[in-house]
Write a protein that holds these residues in place. Structure first.
Motif, mmCIF file in Angstrom:
data_model
loop_
_atom_site.group_PDB
_atom_site.id
_atom_site.type_symbol
_atom_site.label_atom_id
_atom_site.label_comp_id
_atom_site.label_asym_id
_atom_site.label_seq_id
_atom_site.Cartn_x
_atom_site.Cartn_y
_atom_site.Cartn_z
ATOM 1 N N VAL A 166 11.908 -13.387 3.374
ATOM 2 C CA VAL A 166 11.231 -14.024 4.497
ATOM 3 C C VAL A 166 10.551 -12.969 5.365
ATOM 4 C CG1 VAL A 166 11.565 -15.404 6.585
ATOM 5 C CG2 VAL A 166 12.824 -15.983 4.483
ATOM 6 N N ALA A 167 11.233 -11.855 5.587
ATOM 7 C CA ALA A 167 10.697 -10.794 6.438
ATOM 8 C C ALA A 167 9.540 -10.068 5.767
ATOM 9 C CB ALA A 167 11.803 -9.800 6.781
ATOM 10 N N ASP A 168 8.544 -9.685 6.556
ATOM 11 C CA ASP A 168 7.426 -8.909 6.048
ATOM 12 C C ASP A 168 7.081 -7.801 7.044
ATOM 13 O OD1 ASP A 168 6.146 -10.199 8.111
ATOM 14 O OD2 ASP A 168 4.927 -11.493 6.850
ATOM 15 N N TYR A 169 6.117 -6.980 6.686
ATOM 16 C CA TYR A 169 5.713 -5.860 7.547
ATOM 17 C C TYR A 169 4.317 -5.431 7.155
ATOM 18 C CZ TYR A 169 6.782 -2.959 3.453
ATOM 19 O OH TYR A 169 6.796 -2.408 2.191
ATOM 20 N N GLU A 170 3.689 -4.573 7.982
ATOM 21 C CA GLU A 170 2.359 -4.078 7.651
ATOM 22 C C GLU A 170 2.444 -3.183 6.419
ATOM 23 O OE1 GLU A 170 0.856 -2.104 11.122
ATOM 24 O OE2 GLU A 170 -0.122 -3.927 11.844
ATOM 25 N N CYS A 171 1.601 -3.474 5.431
ATOM 26 C CA CYS A 171 1.628 -2.686 4.200
ATOM 27 C C CYS A 171 1.368 -1.207 4.522
ATOM 28 C CB CYS A 171 0.584 -3.192 3.218
ATOM 29 S SG CYS A 171 0.853 -4.901 2.664
ATOM 30 N N PRO A 172 2.142 -0.277 3.936
ATOM 31 C CA PRO A 172 1.965 1.144 4.273
ATOM 32 C C PRO A 172 0.614 1.699 3.865
ATOM 33 C CG PRO A 172 3.495 0.863 2.444
ATOM 34 C CD PRO A 172 3.255 -0.488 2.992
ATOM 35 N N GLY A 173 0.005 1.130 2.823
ATOM 36 C CA GLY A 173 -1.292 1.638 2.371
ATOM 37 C C GLY A 173 -2.470 0.934 2.992
ATOM 38 N N GLN A 174 -2.256 -0.289 3.526
ATOM 39 C CA GLN A 174 -3.326 -1.059 4.174
ATOM 40 C C GLN A 174 -2.726 -1.781 5.369
ATOM 41 O OE1 GLN A 174 -5.715 -3.546 1.639
ATOM 42 N NE2 GLN A 174 -5.985 -1.977 0.081
ATOM 43 N N ASP A 214 1.274 -0.359 -7.546
ATOM 44 C CA ASP A 214 0.098 0.497 -7.665
ATOM 45 C C ASP A 214 -1.133 -0.206 -7.082
ATOM 46 O OD1 ASP A 214 -0.736 3.159 -8.776
ATOM 47 O OD2 ASP A 214 -2.186 1.883 -9.823
ATOM 48 N N GLU A 215 -1.848 -0.988 -7.883
ATOM 49 C CA GLU A 215 -3.010 -1.736 -7.404
ATOM 50 C C GLU A 215 -2.948 -3.152 -7.938
ATOM 51 O OE1 GLU A 215 -6.598 0.176 -8.550
ATOM 52 O OE2 GLU A 215 -6.399 1.827 -7.123
ATOM 53 N N ASP A 216 -3.467 -4.095 -7.135
ATOM 54 C CA ASP A 216 -3.524 -5.463 -7.625
ATOM 55 C C ASP A 216 -4.764 -5.657 -8.486
ATOM 56 O OD1 ASP A 216 -5.686 -5.704 -5.916
ATOM 57 O OD2 ASP A 216 -4.677 -7.012 -4.476
ATOM 58 N N SER A 217 -5.027 -6.896 -8.890
ATOM 59 C CA SER A 217 -6.116 -7.177 -9.834
ATOM 60 C C SER A 217 -7.502 -6.907 -9.270
ATOM 61 C CB SER A 217 -6.032 -8.638 -10.306
ATOM 62 O OG SER A 217 -6.112 -9.517 -9.191
ATOM 63 N N ILE A 218 -7.631 -6.778 -7.937
ATOM 64 C CA ILE A 218 -8.951 -6.500 -7.364
ATOM 65 C C ILE A 218 -8.996 -5.125 -6.696
ATOM 66 C CG2 ILE A 218 -9.524 -8.937 -7.063
ATOM 67 C CD1 ILE A 218 -8.744 -8.713 -4.148
ATOM 68 N N GLY A 219 -8.021 -4.270 -7.028
ATOM 69 C CA GLY A 219 -8.081 -2.892 -6.588
ATOM 70 C C GLY A 219 -7.441 -2.572 -5.256
ATOM 71 N N ASN A 220 -6.701 -3.495 -4.676
ATOM 72 C CA ASN A 220 -6.020 -3.206 -3.410
ATOM 73 C C ASN A 220 -4.765 -2.378 -3.672
ATOM 74 O OD1 ASN A 220 -7.714 -4.672 -1.541
ATOM 75 N ND2 ASN A 220 -6.872 -6.552 -2.414
ATOM 76 N N ALA A 221 -4.663 -1.233 -3.001
ATOM 77 C CA ALA A 221 -3.486 -0.364 -3.127
ATOM 78 C C ALA A 221 -2.669 -0.478 -1.846
ATOM 79 C CB ALA A 221 -3.919 1.075 -3.382
ATOM 80 N N TYR A 222 -1.831 -1.516 -1.786
ATOM 81 C CA TYR A 222 -1.071 -1.774 -0.562
ATOM 82 C C TYR A 222 -0.028 -0.696 -0.269
ATOM 83 C CZ TYR A 222 -3.160 -6.403 -1.045
ATOM 84 O OH TYR A 222 -4.053 -7.435 -1.170
ATOM 85 N N TYR A 223 0.366 0.047 -1.308
ATOM 86 C CA TYR A 223 1.386 1.094 -1.132
ATOM 87 C C TYR A 223 0.806 2.493 -1.390
ATOM 88 C CZ TYR A 223 4.383 -3.013 -1.380
ATOM 89 O OH TYR A 223 4.955 -4.234 -1.141
#
Length: 318
Positions: A166-174, A214-223
């Motif tokens: 349930v808990a979330d936070y700001e992604c460290p990479g974005q 690593d990266e999602d299908s559209i190139g987002n590197a959240y970490y």
């Protein structure tokens, strides 16, 4: 020789129990009730005092072309009054003098039940409320326990059913995006030549690491991307009564504390026994779920219909 019906009072074809004046060629607007006291007949040209003709000479049905506008309006008005009385649910008196309400009148403020489209035995029933402690993978015929402080996710990733903390936070990479401390997803293994759970788990772990850290299908590197990994666990495991296999990595990422990723593979409990793969991602952050939760969820996987436990495990964020 043709016979013409003489003027007179005859049974009103539009109002039962009433009489209407026939002027010799058509119905008029003059009416009266049956048995009413004699009143002067309407004046018609050529007849000062027309007499009542013998009943055998009276028309039994109204002449087709003689119905007046007043007569039609009177019949329509009577019909509308009857319909209004039925819809309003006129109160009736029973044989014992008590008031009864017609079945057409609802007795509560709720709408009357509509047609069901079948017999009483076919009346549909409401779907039972989904169990909030169980994630159901209908396609693969299994359920997974939802730990405390976790929830089902509406997000569909690679046709997988998913649950997250349930808990979330700001992604460290974005920083403009939000990440979850824990994620688990179940799906059918596709686009693979792996014939055994061991082969599938060892093949899938790299893809799981890339997709989850690593990266999602559209190139987002959240970490910030995966920079390295270490194998921390691998081996056979029993899942829902079947022999499966798991591989677990600890990954370091370009941003943030990194995490643990696991690929769990085992045969389906239904159909042609195709292989199922369950992917795990637990952040290594102190607020993330304890690593032992991966084993707890694995042990709690059941075939649909098996209620021998494994739900509501306490492995939420510490």
């Amino acid at each position: 020789m043709s016979m013409t019906t003489p003027p007179g009072w005859y049974a009103d074809p539009g109002v039962p129990g009433g009489e209407r004046w026939w002027d010799g060629s058509g119905w008029t607007a003059h009416t009266r009730s049956v048995g009413a006291a004699a009143v002067p007949q309407p004046y018609q040209q050529g007849y000062q005092q027309p007499h009542q003709p013998p009943y055998q000479q009276a028309p039994q049905q109204p002449p087709p072309a003689g119905r007046s506008r007043s007569m039609v309006l009177g019949a329509v008005a009577a019909g509308l009054m009857l319909v209004a009385a039925i819809v309003a649910g006129v109160t009736l008196l029973g044989d014992d003098g008590t008031k009864t309400v017609p079945r057409s009148a609802p007795t509560t403020g709720e709408p009357a039940p509509g047609p069901t489209g079948g017999s009483d035995d076919e009346t549909p029933t409401a779907e039972p409320t989904a169990d909030p402690t169980v994630l159901v993978d209908q396609l693969n015929g299994i359920t997974l326990p939802i730990p405390d402080d976790w929830e089902k996710s509406d997000s569909i990733v690679d046709r997988a059913v998913t649950m997250t903390t349930v808990a979330d936070y700001e992604c460290p990479g974005q920083k403009s995006r939000y990440c979850r401390y824990g994620r688990v997803m179940s799906s059918t293994a596709t686009q693979t030549d792996a014939a055994t759970p061991e082969a599938l788990a060892k093949e899938d772990i790299q893809d799981a690491s890339d997709a989850l850290y690593d990266e999602d299908s559209i190139g987002n590197a959240y970490y910030g991307g995966v920079t390295s990994h270490t194998v921390v666990k691998s081996g056979a495991v029993t899942v829902a009564g079947r022999t499966g296999y798991l591989v677990r990595w600890k990954v370091k990422t370009g941003s943030g504390p990194g995490g643990y990723v696991q690929s769990l593979a085992f045969p389906s409990t239904i159909g042609a026994e195709s292989l199922i793969v369950v992917r795990f991602a637990f952040d290594a952050d102190p607020k993330g779920p304890p690593l032992s939760g991966m084993d707890t969820i694995t042990k709690g996987i059941r075939a649909i219909g098996d209620t021998t436990g494994g739900v509501g495990s306490s492995i939420g964020p510490s």
